[in-house]
Scaffold this motif. Structure first.
Motif, PDB file in Angstrom:
ATOM      1  N   LEU A 127       6.042  56.202  18.784  1.00 28.39           N
ATOM      2  CA  LEU A 127       7.103  55.589  17.979  1.00 28.39           C
ATOM      3  C   LEU A 127       8.103  56.683  17.639  1.00 28.39           C
ATOM      4  O   LEU A 127       7.709  57.779  17.217  1.00 28.39           O
ATOM      5  CB  LEU A 127       6.518  54.995  16.687  1.00 28.39           C
ATOM      6  N   ARG A 128       9.385  56.399  17.865  1.00 26.57           N
ATOM      7  CA  ARG A 128      10.442  57.344  17.507  1.00 26.57           C
ATOM      8  C   ARG A 128      11.325  56.702  16.448  1.00 26.57           C
ATOM      9  O   ARG A 128      12.324  56.038  16.763  1.00 26.57           O
ATOM     10  CB  ARG A 128      11.254  57.740  18.741  1.00 26.57           C
ATOM     11  N   PRO A 129      10.973  56.890  15.168  1.00 29.26           N
ATOM     12  CA  PRO A 129      11.791  56.314  14.091  1.00 29.26           C
ATOM     13  C   PRO A 129      13.224  56.848  14.144  1.00 29.26           C
ATOM     14  O   PRO A 129      13.450  58.040  14.342  1.00 29.26           O
ATOM     15  CB  PRO A 129      11.083  56.775  12.810  1.00 29.26           C
ATOM     16  N   GLY A 130      14.183  55.944  14.012  1.00 26.17           N
ATOM     17  CA  GLY A 130      15.593  56.324  13.973  1.00 26.17           C
ATOM     18  C   GLY A 130      16.213  56.646  15.315  1.00 26.17           C
ATOM     19  O   GLY A 130      17.396  56.983  15.387  1.00 26.17           O
ATOM     20  N   ALA A 131      15.467  56.521  16.413  1.00 26.80           N
ATOM     21  CA  ALA A 131      16.000  56.883  17.728  1.00 26.80           C
ATOM     22  C   ALA A 131      17.170  55.989  18.129  1.00 26.80           C
ATOM     23  O   ALA A 131      18.138  56.466  18.728  1.00 26.80           O
ATOM     24  CB  ALA A 131      14.903  56.827  18.791  1.00 26.80           C
TER      25      ALA A 131
END
Length: 162
Positions: A127-131
């Protein structure tokens, strides 16, 4: 639509303008911005699904040592087996190329895709938050709200062994 009416074939050089047009129609621009980088699907290998002389689906991908990454996948006629046929074509190509893994990235709002991929053997990997918020700085066409009114913010990676 029955599977035998659908033909899946590799993208050819003569298809490149159509792939660029279709990418622009479906993704908002000729470039796809993902995991802080950009891809140009019209320059990538891929497969086209055709039915009755028209494009019914498209998948494009990038290959690195041991990994085939699906960049775009679209079934224009949903729930007719086209997406599954494109995934199977990619699996066969990954195997032919000696890849050990297939990866792809989707967004937090794309719950239909998350269901689709997991039912076909993909597992959540990162998961890449804010990507997506960062990608929007480069590609302002990315909407702020995605499917089902969900704020479009994060990227989710999925992987599948070949």
């Amino acid at each position: 639509m029955r599977a035998r009416e659908i033909a899946v074939r590799p993208v050819q050089e003569s298809d490149r303008p159509t792939v660029e047009w279709l990418t622009t129609q479906l993704w908002g621009a000729a470039e796809v911005v993902v995991h802080d980088g950009a891809f140009y699907p019209a320059t990538l290998p891929g497969f086209i699904a055709e039915c009755g002389g028209r494009i019914a689906g498209l998948v494009t991908f990038d290959v690195r040592p041991g990994v085939l990454e699906i960049v775009t996948i679209n079934a224009l006629d949903r729930f007719s087996g086209i997406g599954t046929m494109l995934i199977e074509a990619v699996r066969a190509e990954a195997k032919r190329l000696g890849c050990q893994q297939i990866t792809l990235t989707t967004t937090n709002d794309n719950v239909d895709a998350l269901r689709f991929y997991q039912r076909r053997g993909f597992r959540l990997a990162a998961l890449r938050p804010g990507a997506v918020d960062r990608s929007r700085l480069r590609k302002p066409e990315i909407p702020r709200t995605g499917d089902f009114g969900i704020p479009l913010r994060d990227e989710i990676d999925l992987t599948c062994p070949v």
